[in-house]
Structure formats: C-alpha cells, structure tokens
Design an enzyme around this catalytic site. Structure first.
Site, PDB file in Angstrom:
ATOM      1  N   GLN A  94       3.927 -13.439  -1.982  1.00  0.00           N
ATOM      2  CA  GLN A  94       4.718 -12.296  -1.484  1.00  0.00           C
ATOM      3  C   GLN A  94       5.476 -12.663  -0.206  1.00  0.00           C
ATOM      4  OE1 GLN A  94       1.566 -12.099  -2.550  1.00  0.00           O
ATOM      5  NE2 GLN A  94       1.029 -10.072  -3.295  1.00  0.00           N
ATOM      6  N   ALA A 147       0.788  -1.234   0.000  1.00  0.00           N
ATOM      7  CA  ALA A 147       0.000   0.000   0.000  1.00  0.00           C
ATOM      8  C   ALA A 147       0.829   1.299   0.000  1.00  0.00           C
ATOM      9  CB  ALA A 147      -0.986  -0.037   1.166  1.00  0.00           C
ATOM     10  N   ASP A 150      -4.018  -2.715   3.777  1.00  0.00           N
ATOM     11  CA  ASP A 150      -4.188  -1.862   2.593  1.00  0.00           C
ATOM     12  C   ASP A 150      -5.215  -0.762   2.817  1.00  0.00           C
ATOM     13  OD1 ASP A 150      -3.159  -4.567   1.563  1.00  0.00           O
ATOM     14  OD2 ASP A 150      -2.752  -3.100  -0.012  1.00  0.00           O
TER      15      ASP A 150
HETATM   16  O1  MRU Z   1      -1.052  -7.279  -3.331  1.00  0.00           O
HETATM   17  P1  MRU Z   1       0.055  -6.613  -2.545  1.00  0.00           P
HETATM   18  O2  MRU Z   1       1.343  -7.339  -2.617  1.00  0.00           O
HETATM   19  O3  MRU Z   1       0.175  -5.155  -2.892  1.00  0.00           O
HETATM   20  O4  MRU Z   1      -0.464  -6.708  -1.046  1.00  0.00           O
HETATM   21  C1  MRU Z   1       0.305  -6.188  -0.015  1.00  0.00           C
HETATM   22  C2  MRU Z   1      -0.330  -6.361   1.316  1.00  0.00           C
HETATM   23  O5  MRU Z   1      -1.376  -6.956   1.456  1.00  0.00           O
HETATM   24  C3  MRU Z   1       0.332  -5.671   2.471  1.00  0.00           C
HETATM   25  O6  MRU Z   1       0.106  -6.380   3.652  1.00  0.00           O
HETATM   26  C4  MRU Z   1      -0.234  -4.252   2.619  1.00  0.00           C
HETATM   27  O7  MRU Z   1      -0.190  -3.581   1.412  1.00  0.00           O
HETATM   28  C5  MRU Z   1       0.486  -3.485   3.639  1.00  0.00           C
HETATM   29  S1  MRU Z   1       2.054  -2.961   3.067  1.00  0.00           S
HETATM   30  C6  MRU Z   1       2.883  -2.199   4.303  1.00  0.00           C
END
Ligand code: MRU
Length: 358
Positions: A201, A55, A242
């Site tokens: 991830q 995010a 997010d």
């Molecule tokens: O789909 P992504 O890789 O963008 O998802 C990321 C996440 O879900 C994280 O936990 C969230 O963005 C927090 S980042 C500090």
C-alpha cells in the site's frame, strides 16, 4: 485530493443511477478506474478484496452496504443480520463496526423511508470524515512546524507506513493530512514511504497519491527505516491506525510496531493520526484487538508491469512454501509520542484520550 489534476473523493453516491462509486484500489497505481457498487454483495466483496481499504473508507463503504441491504428488506432484524455480515468482512478496523452500528442506531425506531434515512446518514458519515481528517491535518501541521523550527530544518523528513492517505479515507487522509497541510503552507516536506509488504500500500498507493499532489517522496523497503533513523534522516514518523484501544494501544498495518521501536530507540517522535471513529472504547487492552489473517497468496503473488506495460501477476516463491500473512500488529501506547485527532493532540494513554473525547 487530486489525480491527474482533477479533484476526487474515494467514494460517492451517484443519485442518478442509484449506485455507489469507488476507485478500484486493487488496480492502482497502474490503472485508475472508477467502478459502481450496486448491491449489498458488491459492497461486501469490495471490502473483502480491498477494492476499498483503509479504516475510515471501509466504514463509509459499509454504511452504504446498509443502504443496499435496506433496499432488499427494511425490517430491523434483517438489517442487524446484514450489519453482522459486514462486520465479518474485515475484522480489525473498528470503523466498520462503528459505521454499521451508527446506521442501526439511526433507524432503530424508524418505520418510514428507512432507505432514505440510511442514505442521508451515509452522506453525513462521509462529510464528517472529511472534516475530521482536515482538522487532523491542521493539528498535525503545528507539530510539523514546531519540529522544523526547533531543528532548524530546511526540509522536514517524515516517515509513514502503509497508506493512511486520502485513499484510505474519503479525502485528506489521516497520516497524510498534516503533510498536505504543510505542503500547502510552503513548508518543504519529504516523505519516506515504507513499501509495506505484502500488498504494498505504501509503494502503490501512498507514493502514488503524493506524486499526484507533487509532494517529494521516496519509497523504501520496509526494513530501511531503522537505518535512516540512526543516520538522522527521519525527523518525524506519522502513521494511521485501524483501531486504538481505550488504553492507547494502536493496531495498524503489520510492521508499524517495528517502526515505533526504532523511532523510540532513536528519540524520533512517533505520532498516530486518527479520527475518533477509530477508538474502541470497549477494549481496554490492544492485545485483545482481533488481527486479520489474510490469504498467504498475498505474500507469494506480486503484480507489476511487464516490458510491454501490461500488468502481470507472478509467483515469487514455489506454491508449496508455507507462509503466514498477518495483516496488522499492535504498537503499545508507551511507544507512541501522541495522537493527532480531530479535537487536537493528546498523549497516548487512557486518561488523555478520555479527557479529549469526554
Ligand atoms: O489493509 P489496509 O490497506 O486496509 O490497511 C490500512 C492501514 O493500515 C491504515 O494505516 C489504517 O487503516 C488507517 S487509514 C487512515
């Protein structure tokens, strides 16, 4: 934080070439490659294809997108159109809308040097994010210290989901910032890293960044956390988010909700780490947060190294098999022990959030 011993940020402006540099996260963990974004379209593509993700990083990248847009045309109506285009790129992370709105507010009444004004705001957004994440780290460190002391632990086992590490922000990360701070304070930490299907991830980014900081961690399949909690092998969960609605509900990577339920059932503290840019004050109920649906191909196509160390993509089920790829879920506030923010730790409810950020 470090990759191969050198310090990096996830995004920066190269003032000599007038380009934005990012680490292409679609290539990690097998290839570390810095690429240049040169245009507004490059930025939109990087966000959509997840060369940048997480995010806060999506927000910062989108801000630079506004800079590139202003090089095309710097009238406000055009910039508003471009802001809307950016907002569609990934709908769940509110940091994206927050960042482009911040840029629009900044230039609303500006007529000269619009691009320079935007660029300096982009730099500010990045610097502020670093400082917010470091503060999250300091506040989260106190929680880690307390649990370790209360339970008289030699090593504290922390479970995290997805990547809310420095790769998802500009530096430090949100969920990982307390872990980095604990490690720097000579506290023995071990991290259970949820693999985080379908894009992995956890295994390809969180474990990678922890390895480069030499922090002990173990990748687990997404369904393993519940058993580990029952066996007393998890002392604390920390995840990122997010978008948090004003009532404290939490949107995060799909699977977060199930971990929160398991933590609740096993009496394990479940904290959500976030900068204030992730709070959506306009939404009163997490169920109204838009959930991004991504291509079902992401479930089917897996990439990895073959025997010759070449990256290959393979299909793991027949193309005709139907699949659904929802990227985020909502964890109701009642399952969240607390929020670790740049201002301190607060309960996950409307009053506490309001009080903390009044
Ligand atoms: O789909 P992504 O890789 O963008 O998802 C990321 C996440 O879900 C994280 O936990 C969230 O963005 C927090 S980042 C500090």
């Amino acid at each position: 934080m470090k990759i191969n011993g050198s310090n990096y940020k996830t995004i920066w402006f190269d003032s000599k070439d007038k380009v934005v540099k990012i680490i292409d996260q679609t290539l990690l963990p097998f290839e570390f490659k810095i690429i240049s974004l040169r245009t507004f379209d490059d930025v939109v593509r990087a966000i959509k294809t997840m060369q940048v993700r997480g995010a806060p990083l999506i927000g910062a990248t989108a801000a630079y997108g506004m800079y590139f847009a202003s090089l095309l045309k710097d009238d406000f109506v055009f910039l508003e159109q471009k802001a809307n285009e950016l907002k569609q790129a990934r709908p769940t992370a509110v940091n994206l809308a927050w960042a482009v709105e911040r840029i629009l507010q900044k230039v609303k009444n500006v007529t000269n040097n619009v691009s320079e004004v935007i660029l300096s705001e982009c730099e500010k957004i990045c610097l502020e994010d670093i400082s917010m994440c470091e503060s999250i780290g300091n506040h989260g460190l106190e929680i880690i210290k307390k649990i370790k002391e209360e339970k008289k632990l030699e090593t504290i086992n922390i479970l995290t989901h997805c990547n809310a590490g420095w790769l998802a922000t500009i530096d430090w990360g949100t969920a990982t910032a307390p872990i980095y701070k604990a490690f720097q304070n000579n506290i023995n930490v071990h991290v259970w890293v949820d693999e985080t299907r379908p894009r992995n991830q956890g295994s390809s980014l969180t474990s990678y960044e922890l390895n480069h900081e030499k922090i002990p961690n173990t990748i687990i399949a997404d369904n393993t956390g519940g058993l580990l909690m029952q066996k007393g092998k998890v002392d604390l969960c920390i995840v990122g988010t997010d978008r948090v609605s004003a009532n404290g509900d939490v949107a995060n990577k799909i699977g977060t909700y199930l971990k929160a339920l398991a933590a609740y059932d096993n009496n394990i503290p479940f904290y959500v780490a976030l900068p204030s840019s992730t709070i959506d004050w306009q939404l009163n109920d997490g169920q109204d947060i838009p959930i991004e649906e991504r291509s079902s191909e992401e479930l089917n196509i897996v990439s990895g190294l073959d025997q010759n160390n070449n990256v290959q993509k393979i299909n793991i089920y027949p193309a005709e098999s139907k699949s659904l790829n929802l990227a985020f879920d909502i964890t109701p506030a009642k399952y969240v022990t607390g929020f670790i923010t740049e201002k301190g730790v607060c309960d996950a409810n409307a009053q506490s959030l309001k009080k903390m950020f009044s």
